[in-house]
Write a protein that holds these residues in place. Structure first.
Motif, PDB file in Angstrom:
ATOM      1  N   LEU A 144      37.113   1.288 -52.644  1.00 41.12           N
ATOM      2  CA  LEU A 144      37.906   2.329 -52.020  1.00 41.12           C
ATOM      3  C   LEU A 144      39.132   2.587 -52.885  1.00 41.12           C
ATOM      4  CD1 LEU A 144      37.802   1.211 -48.275  1.00 41.12           C
ATOM      5  CD2 LEU A 144      36.453   2.993 -49.363  1.00 41.12           C
ATOM      6  N   SER A 145      39.443   3.856 -53.075  1.00 45.47           N
ATOM      7  CA  SER A 145      40.619   4.256 -53.822  1.00 45.47           C
ATOM      8  C   SER A 145      41.536   5.067 -52.911  1.00 45.47           C
ATOM      9  CB  SER A 145      40.214   5.064 -55.054  1.00 45.47           C
ATOM     10  OG  SER A 145      41.330   5.347 -55.876  1.00 45.47           O
ATOM     11  N   THR A 146      42.652   5.535 -53.449  1.00 45.19           N
ATOM     12  CA  THR A 146      43.658   6.196 -52.615  1.00 45.19           C
ATOM     13  C   THR A 146      44.312   7.360 -53.340  1.00 45.19           C
ATOM     14  OG1 THR A 146      45.429   4.767 -53.453  1.00 45.19           O
ATOM     15  CG2 THR A 146      44.268   4.026 -51.474  1.00 45.19           C
ATOM     16  N   LYS A 147      44.864   8.240 -52.542  1.00 47.65           N
ATOM     17  CA  LYS A 147      45.868   9.204 -52.992  1.00 47.65           C
ATOM     18  C   LYS A 147      46.991   9.126 -51.961  1.00 47.65           C
ATOM     19  CE  LYS A 147      44.200  10.786 -56.803  1.00 47.65           C
ATOM     20  NZ  LYS A 147      43.552   9.504 -57.082  1.00 47.65           N
ATOM     21  N   VAL A 148      48.102   8.527 -52.386  1.00 45.59           N
ATOM     22  CA  VAL A 148      49.177   8.211 -51.447  1.00 45.59           C
ATOM     23  C   VAL A 148      50.532   8.558 -52.055  1.00 45.59           C
ATOM     24  CG1 VAL A 148      47.896   6.361 -50.291  1.00 45.59           C
ATOM     25  CG2 VAL A 148      49.263   5.835 -52.324  1.00 45.59           C
ATOM     26  N   LEU A 149      51.540   8.564 -51.201  1.00 47.92           N
ATOM     27  CA  LEU A 149      52.900   8.847 -51.655  1.00 47.92           C
ATOM     28  C   LEU A 149      53.478   7.586 -52.304  1.00 47.92           C
ATOM     29  CD1 LEU A 149      55.147  11.025 -51.665  1.00 47.92           C
ATOM     30  CD2 LEU A 149      56.032   9.940 -49.587  1.00 47.92           C
ATOM     31  N   MET A 150      54.002   7.755 -53.520  1.00 49.33           N
ATOM     32  CA  MET A 150      54.571   6.634 -54.270  1.00 49.33           C
ATOM     33  C   MET A 150      56.027   6.945 -54.625  1.00 49.33           C
ATOM     34  SD  MET A 150      51.985   4.379 -54.778  1.00 49.33           S
ATOM     35  CE  MET A 150      51.950   3.566 -56.370  1.00 49.33           C
ATOM     36  N   GLY A 152      39.753  17.314 -57.407  1.00 48.17           N
ATOM     37  CA  GLY A 152      39.265  17.385 -56.034  1.00 48.17           C
ATOM     38  C   GLY A 152      39.873  16.376 -55.086  1.00 48.17           C
ATOM     39  N   ASP A 153      40.221  15.168 -55.568  1.00 44.55           N
ATOM     40  CA  ASP A 153      40.792  14.160 -54.673  1.00 44.55           C
ATOM     41  C   ASP A 153      42.106  14.635 -54.072  1.00 44.55           C
ATOM     42  OD1 ASP A 153      38.692  12.463 -55.194  1.00 44.55           O
ATOM     43  OD2 ASP A 153      39.730  11.380 -56.780  1.00 44.55           O
ATOM     44  N   TYR A 154      42.857  15.406 -54.844  1.00 46.37           N
ATOM     45  CA  TYR A 154      44.136  15.915 -54.346  1.00 46.37           C
ATOM     46  C   TYR A 154      43.926  17.075 -53.368  1.00 46.37           C
ATOM     47  CZ  TYR A 154      46.241  12.939 -57.868  1.00 46.37           C
ATOM     48  OH  TYR A 154      46.616  11.840 -58.615  1.00 46.37           O
ATOM     49  N   ASN A 177      67.781   9.400 -60.174  1.00 49.45           N
ATOM     50  CA  ASN A 177      67.231  10.131 -59.028  1.00 49.45           C
ATOM     51  C   ASN A 177      65.782  10.506 -59.321  1.00 49.45           C
ATOM     52  OD1 ASN A 177      69.655  10.460 -57.232  1.00 49.45           O
ATOM     53  ND2 ASN A 177      70.451  11.434 -59.091  1.00 49.45           N
ATOM     54  N   PRO A 178      64.896   9.529 -59.353  1.00 47.50           N
ATOM     55  CA  PRO A 178      63.506   9.824 -59.703  1.00 47.50           C
ATOM     56  C   PRO A 178      62.807  10.640 -58.623  1.00 47.50           C
ATOM     57  CG  PRO A 178      63.712   7.566 -58.961  1.00 47.50           C
ATOM     58  CD  PRO A 178      65.112   8.109 -59.067  1.00 47.50           C
ATOM     59  N   LEU A 179      61.745  11.292 -59.050  1.00 48.20           N
ATOM     60  CA  LEU A 179      60.909  12.031 -58.128  1.00 48.20           C
ATOM     61  C   LEU A 179      60.099  11.063 -57.277  1.00 48.20           C
ATOM     62  CD1 LEU A 179      59.415  14.690 -60.600  1.00 48.20           C
ATOM     63  CD2 LEU A 179      61.588  14.776 -59.379  1.00 48.20           C
ATOM     64  N   VAL A 180      59.516  11.573 -56.218  1.00 50.57           N
ATOM     65  CA  VAL A 180      58.433  10.894 -55.516  1.00 50.57           C
ATOM     66  C   VAL A 180      57.180  11.732 -55.742  1.00 50.57           C
ATOM     67  CG1 VAL A 180      59.913   9.808 -53.792  1.00 50.57           C
ATOM     68  CG2 VAL A 180      58.925  12.069 -53.338  1.00 50.57           C
ATOM     69  N   GLY A 181      56.017  11.117 -55.548  1.00 45.18           N
ATOM     70  CA  GLY A 181      54.814  11.894 -55.811  1.00 45.18           C
ATOM     71  C   GLY A 181      53.565  11.258 -55.253  1.00 45.18           C
ATOM     72  N   PHE A 182      52.522  12.050 -55.187  1.00 45.24           N
ATOM     73  CA  PHE A 182      51.226  11.577 -54.709  1.00 45.24           C
ATOM     74  C   PHE A 182      50.381  11.158 -55.897  1.00 45.24           C
ATOM     75  CE2 PHE A 182      52.644  14.453 -51.321  1.00 45.24           C
ATOM     76  CZ  PHE A 182      52.476  13.631 -50.212  1.00 45.24           C
ATOM     77  N   THR A 183      49.894   9.929 -55.851  1.00 50.11           N
ATOM     78  CA  THR A 183      49.075   9.392 -56.928  1.00 50.11           C
ATOM     79  C   THR A 183      48.249   8.237 -56.364  1.00 50.11           C
ATOM     80  OG1 THR A 183      49.152   8.527 -59.197  1.00 50.11           O
ATOM     81  CG2 THR A 183      50.926   7.853 -57.717  1.00 50.11           C
ATOM     82  N   SER A 184      47.623   7.466 -57.243  1.00 50.13           N
ATOM     83  CA  SER A 184      46.772   6.360 -56.804  1.00 50.13           C
ATOM     84  C   SER A 184      47.591   5.084 -56.661  1.00 50.13           C
ATOM     85  CB  SER A 184      45.642   6.121 -57.813  1.00 50.13           C
ATOM     86  OG  SER A 184      44.836   7.259 -57.944  1.00 50.13           O
TER      87      SER A 184
END
Length: 330
Positions: free
Chosen positions: A99-105, A141-143, A208-215
């Motif tokens: 199982l893999s993920t696309k989550v907020l990091m 497609g995962d995004y 002030n780094p960004l946040v983002g969706f990744t694995s």
């Protein structure tokens, strides 16, 4: 003497090295191709009668099941040795490897006390204008599956909106669609690959780094890349999605015996962590489907992971509608 693999992850090259060390008489040819590109390539090759590859290793479950498994382009091989160690849900249509993920990091070096985001709707506020990044959902497609699941879970998104904003949305408003619209209106940054997200979010020494969706599993590269990626798990209503990664044999594979051998190899051995074949995937943020291998100790457990389990059928029904929305917003 040969086996050819299309893989959506570059970790396949580590598998290649280990496989050829154990079976030096077999040449493993690995190609790092995104799931979206794999689906298009396999479909066109099958329709043209071309058989270039033996195995596909890919995600994007809704499209894989509809466009590759249903027409028989991608077929199942379950090594008998592991059949009782894999839940039925990962054996019925096609073999689920992990199982893999696309989550907020977020960047845990910049935010040592925890994620600056505790409610997903914060990403649409002025404080985070131009400070959220992700891979373009129309490219990977995962995004797109991630964006679609905000719409699927509209009721939860509506409750989170009320908790954050202090007022309820009108009943005729889909909270998931509104979230996507508001996110894009808040100068969402779109990039073409995951590494760009990871470096923008995780690079150390940012004020002030960004946040983002990744694995979630990309935390494995923190030390090598100078990142400080961490999952924002305590986010209402969810941090993202968790979904299966599939491993299958392509129809009329030129090297079927070697393909089966490689799948058997990639499922690991009887050592505690699955041995060298599973070593690239036994990392924090990936969840192996084999029930006899303990979870990685440095990760949030699957039970505690605050992510929606992807429903492939339901996601497929709404994907195009969400893609059309995103196209308009871009």
């Amino acid at each position: 003497g040969k086996v050819v693999v299309y893989s959506f992850t570059s970790r396949i090259f580590t598998v290649e090295e280990a496989f050829e060390a154990k079976y030096p008489e077999i040449d493993l040819e690995a190609f790092d191709i995104s799931s979206t590109e794999q689906i298009a390539r396999i479909t066109s090759e099958m329709e043209a009668g071309v058989r270039n590859a033996d195995i596909a290793y890919l995600s994007d479950a809704p499209v894989v099941l509809e466009e590759l498994v249903a027409p028989g382009y991608l077929t199942t091989y379950i090594p008998a040795e592991f059949a009782e160690r894999i839940p039925d849900e990962f054996e019925t249509s096609i073999l689920g490897h992990r199982l893999s993920t696309k989550v907020l990091m977020y960047n845990e070096a910049a935010y040592p006390d925890g994620s600056p985001i505790t409610n997903i709707w914060q990403l649409t506020t002025e404080d985070w204008t131009g400070k959220v990044v992700m891979v373009d959902p129309l490219v990977r497609g995962d995004y797109l599956d991630l964006m679609t699941n905000f719409v699927i879970h509209a009721d939860e998104m509506a409750a989170a909106y009320e908790a954050q904003i202090g007022e309820a949305l009108p009943e005729d408003v889909n909270a998931g669609e509104k979230f996507i619209e508001d996110l894009f209106a808040n100068d969402l940054i779109l990039v073409n690959n995951t590494d760009a997200v990871n470096s923008a979010v995780g690079a150390i020494d940012q004020e002030n780094p960004l946040v983002g969706f990744t694995s979630y599993s990309d935390r494995r590269d923190n030390e090598d890349e100078g990142w400080a990626l961490q999952i924002a798990n305590d986010v209402e209503p969810a941090t993202g999605i968790v979904f299966p990664v599939y491993l299958g044999v392509l129809r009329d594979a030129p090297h079927p015996a070697a393909a089966q051998l490689l799948i058997h190899f990639m499922m690991g051995d009887d050592s505690e962590n699955g041995g060298v074949a599973l070593e690239p995937f036994y990392v924090a943020g990936d969840y192996l489907t084999r029930t006899d291998i303990p979870p990685h100790p440095d990760a949030v457990s699957l039970d505690d992971l605050n992510a929606w389990r992807l429903d492939a059928e339901e996601t497929l029904e709404l994907r195009q509608e969400v893609a059309d929305l995103i196209l308009l917003l871009q």
